[in-house]
Design an enzyme around this catalytic site. Structure first.
Site, short mmCIF file in Angstrom:
data_model
loop_
_atom_site.label_atom_id
_atom_site.label_comp_id
_atom_site.label_asym_id
_atom_site.label_seq_id
_atom_site.Cartn_x
_atom_site.Cartn_y
_atom_site.Cartn_z
N CYS A 190 5.51 177.93 -12.26
CA CYS A 190 6.29 177.45 -11.20
C CYS A 190 7.87 177.03 -11.51
O CYS A 190 8.74 177.15 -10.48
CB CYS A 190 5.96 175.99 -10.60
SG CYS A 190 4.01 176.15 -9.98
N CYS A 232 0.17 186.16 -4.92
CA CYS A 232 0.09 185.43 -6.05
C CYS A 232 0.20 183.87 -5.87
O CYS A 232 0.00 182.94 -6.59
CB CYS A 232 1.32 185.51 -7.10
SG CYS A 232 1.27 187.29 -7.62
#
Lengths: 142, 414
Positions: A111, A42
């Site tokens: 994030c 990812c």
């Protein structure tokens, strides 16, 4: 895409980079909690290690991150925020606060989510090990 | 490291190139005194514009060894690919529109989207397609195409050079195969023409797309070569109107752009050999220095079957976008697409079977006419520093140092 000055600052001068030893060294230590979240496929892996006192205060935190600049900045910021906090206080940190502090754009929200997850994951790991140690010591005294 | 007023080093020439000043100079009169419409057949303004276009057509044809009548001007390679693929499919279809079984098309999984998407659209309109899975070195061979051909195959579309890897597919051999099997052969030659010698006769090509802005010409102009004999290739136009470009591409021609395109073709023909040698020396230095200085660095694609200007390099244990951030003084591309919603790395690298971790860790560095040795040396230093900085942060690098195989770890993915 332009990065915010805070993201650039954390990218270039990341805070609290490192670990408390190799993965084998720290695995057995009951004062250390480890959170590893994400996956290389990812494009993001965050590793957060916390050293926690018996009283449940996060005395030190170290991170390593494979990921984009926003992921690095999110994890670096997370270590700054949790140091000196109790584990319960650290658990109240939300990804939205990280988004706001670093001015992350919508495509980079994941994030901040990873950073929040790494905090939870490290604390859970510490609780499991510390809890297991308490059980073990109780068993030894009886 | 934070910022500077200096322009970044441009190593993204596979994305676009800076216009050659000689091209700009050739174009300028066509914005002012020679502003005419090439379709105006009755006055000097029209004749001048038409002359400009026909000179450009000669220049373009010469670069690829074609007759000038075989060159159709378009807005660029995307349009050329669409016209070639959809235009040929309509003409050579084996069944009428609205029916199934209209014919079979062969292409490859790592083609540009401007080929894949027209083919996918045709698949929704009754055509079938085979997407050849490239091998690890990225090179499509004639054998692979032969294995994909069917009795009902009407069109093969294989790019000459892969835009992300720079790998060269076996175009002359594929052309020969297609002619033997009487199948129309189209090649998207955007990254080949202008850099490498091209001859549509000996290379046995029926349809060939290329673009001005990849060869130091202007954006918004390109060409499609359409073979006129042995076989005479016919295309259904996508755009109808005034019948310009032999009816295959109606619309008032972009005269200044076409003039610039022609000039760019002429300049490429003149300097190709010397430029190729210069670029290859620089690319070799770039790749060998990076591989020597930084462990777990992999040059993607075939070792030698590559154009001289493109390098695609993976740096293990660092993520491409953060690497780009570390080398902000270099303008280049990354195989990582972390900004896209999918979080998918490059489909081109993935199609080669490159692991997701290395696919996320790649940079495409592409050199050009204006790249200097000093640019390359500076880039090597910057990339080395950035990779070292990021590996100090990388948990994957620690695991590698501890001798742990990353592929054996069960990740907590999102």
């Amino acid at each position: 895409m332009a990065y915010s000055p805070k993201v650039i600052d954390h990218y270039e001068h990341p805070r609290n980079v490192g670990s408390f030893g190799t993965s084998k060294d720290v695995a057995a230590r009951r004062d250390i909690g480890i959170g590893i979240v994400g996956a290389p496929e990812c494009g993001d892996v965050m590793q957060l290690q916390i050293r926690v006192s018996d009283a449940g205060i996060i005395e030190d935190a170290k991170f390593k991150c494979f990921g984009c600049g926003s992921a690095i900045a999110s994890s670096s910021l997370a270590t700054e925020w949790i140091k000196g906090k109790s584990v319960d206080e650290a658990l109240t940190i939300r990804n939205t606060q990280i988004v706001e502090e670093l001015s992350l754009p919508p495509v980079k929200i994941h994030c901040s989510v990873l950073a929040e997850d790494s905090i939870r994951s490290a604390i859970e790991d510490w609780k499991k090990k510390a809890g297991a140690a308490v059980v073990a010591s109780n068993y030894a005294t009886t | 490291m934070i910022s500077s007023n200096k322009q970044p080093i441009y190593l993204d020439n596979a994305a676009t190139t800076r216009c050659d000043p000689r091209v700009v100079e050739a174009m300028l009169p066509y914005f002012s005194e020679r502003f005419g419409n090439a379709g105006s057949r009755n006055h000097q303004f029209g004749w001048e514009a038409e002359d400009g276009i026909e000179i450009a057509r000669e220049q373009a044809a010469k670069l690829i060894g074609a007759q000038s009548k075989e060159v159709i001007f378009t807005s660029g390679s995307t349009e050329s690919n669409n016209l070639a693929i959809k235009g040929a499919a309509e003409i050579y279809a084996r069944a009428a529109a609205g029916q199934m079984g209209r014919g079979h098309i062969v292409t490859a999984a790592h083609e540009h989207k401007a080929v894949l998407d027209p083919v996918r659209r045709l698949m929704r309109e009754g055509f079938e397609a085979t997407f050849i899975q490239p091998p690890a070195d990225g090179v499509i061979t004639a054998e692979m195409v032969a294995a994909a051909l069917r009795p009902d195959t009407i069109l093969v579309s294989i790019m000459w050079v892969n835009n992300e890897l720079g790998t060269i597919n076996e175009v002359p051999q594929i052309g020969r195969l297609c002619h033997e099997r009487e199948v129309i052969f189209h090649t998207d030659a955007t990254q080949w023409v202008g850099k490498m010698p091209t001859n549509v006769e000996t290379d046995q090509i029926d349809l060939l797309s290329w673009s001005g802005h990849k060869i130091y010409g202007p954006k918004g102009v390109g060409a499609l070569y359409v073979r006129r004999r042995k076989p005479r290739v016919r295309l259904e136009a996508l755009q109808d109107g005034g019948g310009q470009e032999r009816g295959m591409r109606s619309g008032t021609q972009n005269v200044s752009g076409i003039v610039g395109f022609g000039k760019a073709c002429e300049l490429c023909a003149e300097s190709m050999d010397a430029e190729g040698a210069r670029l290859l020396a620089m690319r070799t230095r770039l790749e060998s220095e990076l591989v020597k200085r930084i462990e777990v660095t992999v040059v993607n694609g075939h070792a030698t079957k590559r154009v001289p200007n493109i390098a695609n390099i993976s740096f293990g244990f660092v993520e491409g976008e953060s690497l780009m951030m570390g080398v902000r003084e270099i303008a280049c591309s990354s195989g990582s697409a972390c900004t896209s919603a999918s979080l998918e790395p490059s489909y081109v690298l993935k199609s080669l079977g490159i692991g997701d971790d290395l696919a996320h860790s790649s940079l495409r560095l592409s050199l050009g006419r204006w790249t200097t040795e000093a640019d390359v040396d500076a880039a090597i230093e910057m990339i080395e520093n950035a990779v070292n900085h990021l590996r100090r942060l990388s948990p994957l690098y620690d695991l590698h140092k501890e001798g742990i195989d990353l592929s054996k770890i069960v990740w907590q993915s999102h």
